[in-house]
Motif scaffolding. Structure first.
Motif, PDB file in Angstrom:
ATOM      1  N   GLY A   1       0.836   0.020  -5.675  1.00 32.25           N
ATOM      2  CA  GLY A   1       1.039  -0.915  -6.742  1.00 32.25           C
ATOM      3  C   GLY A   1      -0.187  -1.317  -7.240  1.00 32.25           C
TER       4      GLY A   1
ATOM      5  N   CYS B   1       6.803  -0.571  -7.538  1.00 32.46           N
ATOM      6  CA  CYS B   1       6.302  -0.714  -6.007  1.00 32.46           C
ATOM      7  C   CYS B   1       7.380  -1.012  -5.213  1.00 32.46           C
ATOM      8  CB  CYS B   1       5.087  -1.882  -6.385  1.00 32.46           C
ATOM      9  SG  CYS B   1       4.227  -2.150  -4.655  1.00 32.46           S
TER      10      CYS B   1
ATOM     11  N   TYR C   1       2.817  -5.291  -3.886  1.00 32.75           N
ATOM     12  CA  TYR C   1       2.911  -4.741  -2.768  1.00 32.75           C
ATOM     13  C   TYR C   1       2.998  -5.766  -1.510  1.00 32.75           C
ATOM     14  CZ  TYR C   1       0.618  -2.158   1.409  1.00 32.75           C
ATOM     15  OH  TYR C   1       0.421  -1.493   2.357  1.00 32.75           O
TER      16      TYR C   1
END
Length: 253
Positions: A84, A100, A145
């Motif tokens: 990401g 992501c 993330y």
């Protein structure tokens, strides 16, 4: 015959190390990856499929092949993921955030969704999700993330509750910084965002770990093989860090 093992994102890095280690332990492995070149570099004895772990049609095809080739599945390593963007939350584009989340979290969900009926029918199985210490501590400049990795842990704990009565275990492995091209890219992007050097960022990461060291893909693979073994028969619903003990997720140097 050995265990029947699926590893998503198995063409390189942690996933490939998992596949190699399971295979060395006598397992039959099927690896998936979006990178055809990476899959071409994997041993010919492995089953391989190219595709996106967050694509329901791809994952349905993966499990159809597993059913045809093996008649069941013993271990699913949901490992596919992307780093990401690296940016402050206000600078993250929503489409980058969604991508992501999709690859990391939806990929894990789909692997569990299609594995569960097979494992329930045989009343056994192990689901392992590759989370991150970002899913325990958070990760400044990496909100997509960290969000995905925290959510993976919630998914894993729910799987352990739902599937435990059928003899199925679920755990998450939470690696720290894993040596390799992926963390090198993360470090370079963070250095650019902070206006400093990759060397200083790396030193800061290492200073935030009790053992003052990054881990290797093999360290993570070794844990996966253990968690799938009879030696871990009552280990379920757990987050197992493999990180040398992270003291500070955002160390300053």
């Amino acid at each position: 015959m050995g265990k029947r093992v699926l590893i998503t994102g198995g063409g390189s890095g942690i996933g490939k190390a998992m596949a190699e280690t399971f295979a060395a332990d006598g397992a039959r492995v099927l690896v998936t990856d979006m990178d055809q070149v990476a899959l071409d570099g994997c041993p010919g004895s492995w089953l391989k499929m190219t595709g996106d772990a967050s694509d329901p049609e791809h994952m349905r095809a993966v499990f159809a092949r597993i059913s045809d080739e093996w008649g069941g599945i013993d271990v699913v390593c949901s490992n596919a993921g992307i780093a990401g963007p690296t940016a402050l939350v206000e600078d993250v584009d929503i489409e980058d955030f969604r991508r992501c989340i999709a690859v990391n979290l939806e990929g894990a969900f789909l692997a569990a969704k299609y594995a569960a009926p097979m494992m329930k029918a045989q009343k056994s199985g192990v689901i392992l999700i590759t989370s991150s210490n970002a899913g325990i501590n958070g990760f400044p400049n990496r909100s997509p993330y960290a969000s995905a990795k925290w959510a993976e842990i919630g998914l894993m704990k729910t799987l352990a509750m739902e599937l435990g009565p059928y003899g199925i275990r679920a755990n998450a492995i939470a690696p720290g910084c894993v040596e390799g091209p992926r963390i090198d890219g993360v470090i370079e992007r963070e250095a650019g965002a902070k206006g400093t050097t990759p060397e200083l960022i790396r030193a800061g990461y290492e200073a935030g770990v009790s053992m003052r060291s990054f881990v290797t893909a093999q360290d993570v693979a070794n844990m996966a093989v253990f968690l799938a073994s009879e030696g871990a028969r009552l280990v379920s619903g757990q987050v197992i860090p493999v990180d040398g003990h992270t003291e500070n997720p955002d160390p300053k140097v």
